[in-house]
Design an enzyme around this catalytic site. Structure first.
Site, PDB file in Angstrom:
ATOM      1  CB  CYS A   1      -0.931   0.013   1.210  1.00 19.52           C
ATOM      2  SG  CYS A   1      -1.834   1.571   1.353  1.00 19.52           S
TER       3      CYS A   1
ATOM      4  CB  CYS B   1       0.618   1.435   4.404  1.00 19.05           C
ATOM      5  SG  CYS B   1      -1.018   1.048   5.041  1.00 19.05           S
TER       6      CYS B   1
ATOM      7  CG  ASP C   1      -2.443  14.685  -5.391  1.00 23.81           C
ATOM      8  OD1 ASP C   1      -3.378  13.952  -5.043  1.00 23.81           O
ATOM      9  OD2 ASP C   1      -1.772  14.497  -6.441  1.00 23.81           O
TER      10      ASP C   1
ATOM     11  CG  HIS D   1      -4.746  -0.327   4.718  1.00 20.09           C
ATOM     12  ND1 HIS D   1      -4.182   0.289   3.620  1.00 20.09           N
ATOM     13  CD2 HIS D   1      -5.701  -1.150   4.232  1.00 20.09           C
ATOM     14  CE1 HIS D   1      -4.758  -0.162   2.519  1.00 20.09           C
ATOM     15  NE2 HIS D   1      -5.691  -1.041   2.863  1.00 20.09           N
TER      16      HIS D   1
ATOM     17  N   GLY E   1     -12.485   6.515 -10.327  1.00 16.01           N
ATOM     18  CA  GLY E   1     -11.107   6.984 -10.409  1.00 16.01           C
ATOM     19  C   GLY E   1     -10.262   6.797  -9.171  1.00 16.01           C
TER      20      GLY E   1
ATOM     21  CG  HIS F   1      -6.715   9.249  -0.820  1.00 17.05           C
ATOM     22  ND1 HIS F   1      -6.740   7.905  -1.102  1.00 17.05           N
ATOM     23  CD2 HIS F   1      -6.986   9.879  -1.983  1.00 17.05           C
ATOM     24  CE1 HIS F   1      -7.005   7.736  -2.378  1.00 17.05           C
ATOM     25  NE2 HIS F   1      -7.168   8.920  -2.942  1.00 17.05           N
TER      26      HIS F   1
HETATM   27  P1  5GP Z   1      -7.373   8.827  -6.050  1.00 21.46           P
HETATM   28  O1  5GP Z   1      -7.416   8.893  -7.556  1.00 21.46           O
HETATM   29  O2  5GP Z   1      -7.085   7.419  -5.552  1.00 21.46           O
HETATM   30  O3  5GP Z   1      -8.565   9.437  -5.385  1.00 21.46           O
HETATM   31  O4  5GP Z   1      -6.180   9.757  -5.604  1.00 21.46           O
HETATM   32  C1  5GP Z   1      -4.855   9.342  -5.481  1.00 21.46           C
HETATM   33  C2  5GP Z   1      -4.043  10.606  -5.476  1.00 21.46           C
HETATM   34  O5  5GP Z   1      -2.758  10.281  -4.990  1.00 21.46           O
HETATM   35  C3  5GP Z   1      -3.864  11.226  -6.868  1.00 21.46           C
HETATM   36  O6  5GP Z   1      -4.371  12.568  -6.846  1.00 21.46           O
HETATM   37  C4  5GP Z   1      -2.350  11.174  -7.091  1.00 21.46           C
HETATM   38  O7  5GP Z   1      -1.855  12.323  -7.754  1.00 21.46           O
HETATM   39  C5  5GP Z   1      -1.799  11.059  -5.679  1.00 21.46           C
HETATM   40  N1  5GP Z   1      -0.543  10.322  -5.557  1.00 21.46           N
HETATM   41  C6  5GP Z   1      -0.225   9.150  -6.179  1.00 21.46           C
HETATM   42  N2  5GP Z   1       1.004   8.749  -5.799  1.00 21.46           N
HETATM   43  C7  5GP Z   1       1.463   9.685  -4.936  1.00 21.46           C
HETATM   44  C8  5GP Z   1       2.692   9.829  -4.206  1.00 21.46           C
HETATM   45  O8  5GP Z   1       3.610   8.996  -4.270  1.00 21.46           O
HETATM   46  N3  5GP Z   1       2.821  10.927  -3.415  1.00 21.46           N
HETATM   47  C9  5GP Z   1       1.829  11.870  -3.311  1.00 21.46           C
HETATM   48  N4  5GP Z   1       2.070  12.912  -2.522  1.00 21.46           N
HETATM   49  N5  5GP Z   1       0.655  11.762  -3.991  1.00 21.46           N
HETATM   50  C10 5GP Z   1       0.487  10.681  -4.778  1.00 21.46           C
HETATM   51 ZN    ZN Z   2      -2.592   1.567   3.489  1.00 22.92          ZN
END
Ligand code: 5GP
Ligand code: ZN
Length: 112
Positions: free
Chosen positions: A5, A8, A31, A47, A93, A100
């Site tokens: 994860c 995590c 982000d 988690h 998405g 989060h």
């Molecule tokens: P989801 O699409 O699952 O709602 O959002 C995941 C978010 O995590 C996306 O906006 C993506 O840009 C962000 N994200 C993905 N990998 C990382 C990372 O390694 N670090 C940070 N700070 N954000 C991440």
């Molecule tokens: Zn997790």
């Protein structure tokens, strides 16, 4: 903790992040690909796959997460107008399956 994860691993300090706020139960970080001038993710340290799983397993922690999102908005200076998003499930998405809250603001964001 599932060791595959991403969040995590980020909570554990194994992946770097720009952390803006921490509590014993939550961590908030920018982000990596911001969709608004302010785009902060707030996660519980424990988690849970998504907000539905979190609310079912630990409603108090779900409340803490909401309060922390509001605190982040205040700290970032966008408390006059901000959006809170929980993508829940791959069809809308969600790409990281550790719950989060997206705190978005600081300029015009597309309407819903
Ligand atoms: P989801 O699409 O699952 O709602 O959002 C995941 C978010 O995590 C996306 O906006 C993506 O840009 C962000 N994200 C993905 N990998 C990382 C990372 O390694 N670090 C940070 N700070 N954000 C991440
Ligand atoms: Zn997790």
């Amino acid at each position: 903790m599932p060791d595959d994860c991403l969040f995590c691993r980020l909570v554990a300090g194994e992946i770097p992040a720009t952390v803006v706020r921490e509590t014993p139960d939550t961590i908030a970080f920018r982000d990596i690909a911001p969709k608004a001038p302010v785009h902060v993710l707030v996660v519980p340290r424990t988690h849970h796959a998504d907000v539905a799983a979190l609310a079912a397993a630990d409603p108090a922690l779900a409340g803490t997460l909401l309060a922390e999102a509001a605190e982040v908005a205040r700290q970032e200076g966008i408390d006059d107008g901000w959006r809170l998003v929980f993508n829940t499930g791959a069809p809308v998405g969600q790409t990281v399956f550790h719950v989060h809250a997206h705190v978005l603001g600081g300029g015009r964001i597309e309407g819903m």
